[in-house]
Scaffold this motif. Structure first.
Motif, PDB file in Angstrom:
ATOM      1  N   CYS A   1       6.727  -1.700 -13.779  1.00 64.33           N
ATOM      2  CA  CYS A   1       6.998  -1.023 -12.508  1.00 64.33           C
ATOM      3  C   CYS A   1       6.236  -1.780 -11.434  1.00 64.33           C
ATOM      4  CB  CYS A   1       6.538   0.429 -12.565  1.00 64.33           C
ATOM      5  SG  CYS A   1       6.835   1.336 -11.027  1.00 64.33           S
TER       6      CYS A   1
ATOM      7  N   CYS B   1       5.049  -0.526  -8.688  1.00 66.03           N
ATOM      8  CA  CYS B   1       4.110   0.301  -7.908  1.00 66.03           C
ATOM      9  C   CYS B   1       2.686  -0.224  -8.147  1.00 66.03           C
ATOM     10  CB  CYS B   1       4.226   1.779  -8.292  1.00 66.03           C
ATOM     11  SG  CYS B   1       3.410   2.246  -9.835  1.00 66.03           S
TER      12      CYS B   1
ATOM     13  N   CYS C   1       1.811   4.817 -15.028  1.00 67.86           N
ATOM     14  CA  CYS C   1       2.411   5.229 -13.753  1.00 67.86           C
ATOM     15  C   CYS C   1       3.497   6.255 -13.994  1.00 67.86           C
ATOM     16  CB  CYS C   1       2.903   4.029 -12.943  1.00 67.86           C
ATOM     17  SG  CYS C   1       4.598   3.548 -13.249  1.00 67.86           S
TER      18      CYS C   1
HETATM   19 ZN   LIG Z   1       5.244   3.010 -11.057  1.00 67.31          ZN
END
Ligand SMILES: [Zn+2]
Length: 112
Positions: A31, A33, A42
């Motif tokens: 991911c 993020c 996450c």
């Molecule tokens: Zn994430």
């Protein structure tokens, strides 16, 4: 190898890219993020792993159902079971804390 890419709208203006790949019984997910980029847990990957499509803005949101079918026998299944057990223990501990606080309150009122 099977692979799915999802676009997830998080708190940043740019959506995060979440990639799930499966080869035999091994699931790998990335991911973009901040937590995901640092290799930490996450919520975006966790949600997809559990079959939740909330926040997915790519047209393949329904494919999260496929990801959750990957779990049985996978490298992640055991860790998920451990998490479930730990959460049950937390719930039990919270009940104990609540009961102990009630007992303290009762004692402080001088109840017999
Ligand atoms: Zn994430």
């Amino acid at each position: 190898m099977e692979s799915f890419d999802f676009l997830v709208q998080g708190s940043a203006p740019e959506p995060y890219v979440v990639i799930f790949q499966k080869e035999h019984n091994k699931i790998i997910a990335h991911c973009t993020c901040p937590a995901g980029e640092m290799g930490q847990y996450c919520k975006h990957r966790f949600a997809i792993l559990n079959g939740f499509s909330e926040g997915i803005i790519s047209s393949n949101a329904a494919d999260v159902k496929i990801i959750s079918t990957w779990l049985p026998g996978s490298n992640i299944e055991r860790a998920l079971n451990e998490l479930e057990k730990a959460e049950e223990e937390v719930a039990k501990a919270k009940k104990k804390v609540s009961a102990a606080k009630k007992m303290i309150a009762r004692e402080m009122q001088g109840a017999r």
